[in-house]
Design a protein around this motif. Structure first.
Motif, PDB file in Angstrom:
ATOM      1  N   TYR A   8     -14.990  68.264  55.521  1.00 29.85           N
ATOM      2  CA  TYR A   8     -16.419  68.360  55.805  1.00 29.85           C
ATOM      3  C   TYR A   8     -16.939  69.768  55.567  1.00 29.85           C
ATOM      4  N   ASN A  22     -20.334  68.891  64.314  1.00 27.83           N
ATOM      5  CA  ASN A  22     -19.696  67.582  64.177  1.00 27.83           C
ATOM      6  C   ASN A  22     -19.106  67.115  65.500  1.00 27.83           C
ATOM      7  N   SER A 157     -27.333  56.469  57.554  1.00 25.29           N
ATOM      8  CA  SER A 157     -26.251  57.310  58.066  1.00 25.29           C
ATOM      9  C   SER A 157     -25.084  57.365  57.083  1.00 25.29           C
ATOM     10  N   ARG A 161     -23.453  60.601  55.262  1.00 28.93           N
ATOM     11  CA  ARG A 161     -22.016  60.875  55.290  1.00 28.93           C
ATOM     12  C   ARG A 161     -21.496  61.185  53.890  1.00 28.93           C
ATOM     13  N   ASP A 164     -22.469  64.733  52.449  1.00 29.42           N
ATOM     14  CA  ASP A 164     -21.994  65.920  53.159  1.00 29.42           C
ATOM     15  C   ASP A 164     -21.390  66.965  52.224  1.00 29.42           C
ATOM     16  N   HIS A 176     -22.746  65.622  58.054  1.00 28.02           N
ATOM     17  CA  HIS A 176     -21.892  64.658  58.755  1.00 28.02           C
ATOM     18  C   HIS A 176     -22.316  64.468  60.205  1.00 28.02           C
ATOM     19  N   TRP A 179     -24.551  61.617  60.647  1.00 26.86           N
ATOM     20  CA  TRP A 179     -23.819  60.344  60.629  1.00 26.86           C
ATOM     21  C   TRP A 179     -23.463  59.933  62.049  1.00 26.86           C
ATOM     22  N   HIS A 180     -22.988  60.889  62.851  1.00 28.04           N
ATOM     23  CA  HIS A 180     -22.644  60.610  64.244  1.00 28.04           C
ATOM     24  C   HIS A 180     -23.875  60.218  65.051  1.00 28.04           C
TER      25      HIS A 180
END
Length: 200
Positions: A8, A22, A157, A161, A164, A176, A179-180
């Protein structure tokens, strides 16, 4: 399995706390787990989903904290566990208890196919959300809109991802963490629809 993983933008070297955004963004999963637990009000299926979301929080947090292959495998395993259980719960809630047991192996087969095509677990999950929305729309169940929204959020999302690594030169922290955050929303939305389907 203890090999270092540098996958990442945010991580530039081995060691703990190499991906603060992250890691902190994983709190979205914890928040979703708490909300789903409270929403369940003691109902077993809802509490099971809440626990599984909690496992995603733990596994993803550990992975982004220590960045090793075994932690990455645990992260993927936690996500897969939620998706397989959810597939069964969806079929049992909206279609047929008799055929609910087929959902997990069917989704696993879909995941194998998408993995061979390069899409892996996440593409199969996106296809699953789309299929759920279509099935419910065909049945004229208003819940289809919730799955359509969840699918749209998940598509966004997933795109973030995939972006990234491509935006590292312009956005050093990467995308990223988004995405979470968005997936926390997705897990809450899909859990809500099976815990209280009459609310949809």
């Amino acid at each position: 399995m203890t090999d270092y993983v540098d996958g990442y933008c945010e991580r530039v070297a081995p060691g703990l706390w190499g991906e603060p955004l992250n890691d902190l963004s994983n709190l979205a999963f914890l928040f979703a787990a708490v909300l789903v637990w409270r929403l369940a009000k003691g109902e077993r299926t809802g509490r099971l989903l809440a626990v599984l979301i909690g496992l995603v929080f733990v596994a993803s947090s550990v992975f982004h904290l220590i960045a090793t292959r075994w932690a990455g495998a645990a992260d993927s395993g936690a996500i897969l566990a939620f998706v397989l259980v959810y597939a069964v719960v969806f079929v049992r809630t909206y279609w047929s208890r008799r055929w609910a047991w087929v959902a997990a192996p069917a989704f696993l087969a879909l995941t194998v196919v998408t993995a061979l095509l390069g899409g892996g677990l996440y593409l199969s999950a996106l296809i699953g959300l789309g299929a759920f929305a279509v099935v419910l729309a065909f049945q004229r169940d208003s819940a289809w809109t919730h799955f359509a929204v969840a699918g749209a959020v998940f598509a966004l999302s997933l795109s973030l991802r995939m972006l990234d690594r491509d935006v590292c030169a312009y956005v050093p922290v990467g995308t990223h963490f988004l995405w979470h955050l968005l997936n926390g929303v997705v897990l809450y939305l899909v859990s809500r629809t099976v815990i209280r389907p009459q609310w949809t």
